[in-house]
Design a protein around this motif. Structure first.
Motif, short mmCIF file in Angstrom:
data_model
loop_
_atom_site.label_atom_id
_atom_site.label_comp_id
_atom_site.label_asym_id
_atom_site.label_seq_id
_atom_site.Cartn_x
_atom_site.Cartn_y
_atom_site.Cartn_z
N ASP A 1 -5.98 -1.43 -4.81
CA ASP A 1 -5.48 -2.01 -3.56
C ASP A 1 -6.52 -3.00 -3.03
OD1 ASP A 1 -4.10 -2.58 -1.27
OD2 ASP A 1 -3.77 -0.49 -0.70
N GLN B 1 -7.76 0.63 -0.17
CA GLN B 1 -8.02 -0.66 0.46
C GLN B 1 -9.38 -0.68 1.16
OE1 GLN B 1 -4.46 -1.88 2.43
NE2 GLN B 1 -5.26 -3.82 3.11
N THR C 1 0.83 -1.20 0.00
CA THR C 1 0.00 0.00 0.00
C THR C 1 0.87 1.25 0.00
OG1 THR C 1 -1.77 -1.16 1.16
CG2 THR C 1 -1.78 1.23 1.29
MG LIG Z 1 -2.17 -2.72 2.17
#
Ligand SMILES: [Mg+2]
Ligand SMILES: Nc1ncnc2c1ncn2[C@@H]1O[C@H](COP(=O)(O)OP(=O)(O)OP(=O)(O)O)[C@@H](O)[C@H]1O
Lengths: 255, 240
Positions: free
Chosen positions: B165, B88, B46
């Protein structure tokens, strides 16, 4: 958790354009709040009741909210009649209730309820997202209405987060009681919510940057005022003007 | 080889008071590439995407977008209009209470007129099988629906390239299949972070992982373009 109980109804009021409802609510509330005589707020109270009826709200919700607001008003009746100097009407254990005091309490009661029913029928029937857009459309700075919409959105997220934490605590055997441990646990949960909310604010800002945010708040203007909206707004403006004019006449009549 | 869309040169990044997550990392992302990025939790996947988009600023090293060095917020604004990134966590990305408003946010920021933005938002929702979601409230959506709506918000920006993500988090098998089909159809370069091997094998063709702050190209991964019917199916493994 944060439910808008009146916003999702079906009624002639709900069919009106949100901007018109917001504008009408402001127009009616002003003379109701500023009037000095009883006639204008009474008239608007009547109109507010009629509009509330037209918006077909669940009776229970209306009663509960009316009761809530009038609890505050009841406190006024405890103090204002005795605390306002004027012609005595009634003396009781050294407290003198004055005519002016009674008039003032009555006026305040009518005003509060008049504004309340206008808000209930015209404002509470608008879902928060539409209210945000209506505010922008009526010239409220976009930053402010965005803040409003944003608060609404993330209040739900934060409430959910708190709910999840409480569930997590329960699943691990936490049973609330009135003891120190319970309060400490709740304090820790709340602290956790605050920390997460702060973290989230930063991630949300990043998400906005990712989608090209550059300090301006765009809006998908979705308003189409049709003729019933215009007629409604004109009627409400007329009623507001009448109330204001009537109040002004009666005031200059006394002088 | 066409000019890279994004290039990272000797990027070192550390969060305050911590060891570097990315350590003199080099990387290029070129048109036509479909990259799968995997690796253990906390390995810096990330963070790597955040550095590419200017959300995290490296202590040293250079980020280039289409050959030009990106340094200021304004440079990165250009990067973000060209490259769409899915976060995410979908709740961070859906900022409006109603779905249509949210999906239209990016197009409006790009300067589209409200009518055009609404039309584009509606088309994107249809593409993702979210017909009828326009007026739904964000907080009444399920986790998987939120994921799709946040993806719609990114696709509606019509980016040249995508950084995703963990796009499959919380999706049921059917929705995941639909996502495979949609991403397969999109002729855009993309980088996808995922722990879902099977998904990566279907939509990407080059695989990297992050080890000790560096990107490592993983040639072993190529072997996996078959449907798994055995217990290791969704984990990285070798056949003998
Ligand atoms: Mg991550
Ligand atoms: N905001 C932050 N502040 C401090 N440290 C952070 C922050 N975000 C991530 N880290 C740390 O940096 C490292 C890399 O995190 P990153 O989120 O990039 O990992 P990841 O590979 O995406 O993991 P996952 O698969 O769990 O999503 C981790 O050790 C993490 O603890």
């Amino acid at each position: 958790m944060i439910d808008e109980l009146l916003a999702r109804g079906v009624s002639p009021i709900h069919a009106l354009d949100a901007r018109c409802r917001l504008a009408a609510c402001l127009l009616l509330s002003l003379p109701a709040a500023l009037a000095q005589g009883l006639a204008a707020p009474l008239g608007i109270l009547g109109l507010g009741l009629l509009l509330t009826l037209l918006s077909r709200p669940p009776l229970g919700v209306v009663l509960r909210r009316t009761a809530a607001i009038n609890v505050f008003v009841a406190f006024l009746w405890l103090f204002v009649p005795a605390a306002t100097p004027g012609a005595p009407v009634w003396t009781f254990h050294g407290l003198t209730v004055s005519r002016e005091g009674l008039d003032l309490a009555l006026l305040t009661t009518v005003k509060a309820n008049a504004v309340f029913f206008c808000v209930l029928s015209l404002l509470a029937t608008i879902p928060a997202p539409a209210l945000g857009r209506a505010m922008t459309a009526l010239g409220v700075p976009a930053k402010f209405s965005f803040l409003f919409v944003f608060t609404y959105r993330y209040l739900h997220v934060i409430a959910e987060e708190y709910g999840r934490l409480v569930v997590a605590a329960r699943l691990r055997g936490f049973a609330p009681a009135s003891n120190g441990r319970t309060y400490r646990t709740y304090a820790a949960l709340l602290a956790m919510v605050l920390v997460r909310a702060y973290d989230r604010s930063q991630r949300v800002y990043q998400a906005m940057l990712l989608r090209g945010f550059h300090g301006r708040f765009p809006s998908l203007d979705r308003f189409r005022a049709s003729w019933p909206d215009r007629v409604f707004l004109c009627l409400m403006a007329l009623a507001a003007a009448l109330a204001a004019y009537g109040d002004w006449i009666s005031r200059s009549g006394h002088a | 080889m066409p000019e890279p869309l994004l290039a990272l040169e000797k990027i070192t990044f550390a969060y305050p008071a911590a060891d570097p997550v990315l350590d003199a990392l080099d990387f290029t992302f070129s048109p036509g590439q479909r990259i799968g990025l995997f690796g253990p939790n906390g390995s810096g996947k990330t963070t790597l995407l955040h550095v590419m988009m200017g959300l995290a600023r490296p202590q040293s090293g250079v980020v280039r977008y289409k050959g030009r060095e990106a340094q200021t917020e304004r440079d990165f604004r250009e990067v973000r209009l060209g490259i769409g990134m899915l976060l995410q966590n979908a709740d961070d990305q859906i900022i409006y209470p109603t779905v249509l408003d949210d999906v239209a946010f990016g197009p409006l920021n790009r300067g589209l007129a409200p009518d055009a933005a609404r039309e584009l938002a509606e088309r994107t929702l249809t593409l993702l099988g979210l017909d009828g979601f326009a007026d739904r409230l964000a907080h009444r959506l399920s986790g998987g629906e939120k994921k799709l709506v946040s993806l719609a918000g990114v696709l509606a920006m019509e980016p040249e390239a995508l950084l995703l993500d963990e796009p499959t988090g919380g999706l049921d098998p059917e929705t995941r299949e639909r996502l495979v089909a949609i991403l397969g159809q999109l002729a855009k370069p993309m980088i996808i972070i995922s722990h879902d091997w099977d998904f990566l094998a279907h939509v990407t063709d080059t695989y990297y992982s992050i080890e000790q702050g560096r990107l490592v190209r993983d040639p072993d991964f190529v072997l996996h373009r078959h449907v798994h019917g055995h217990p290791l199916g969704d984990r990285h493994h070798h056949h003998h």
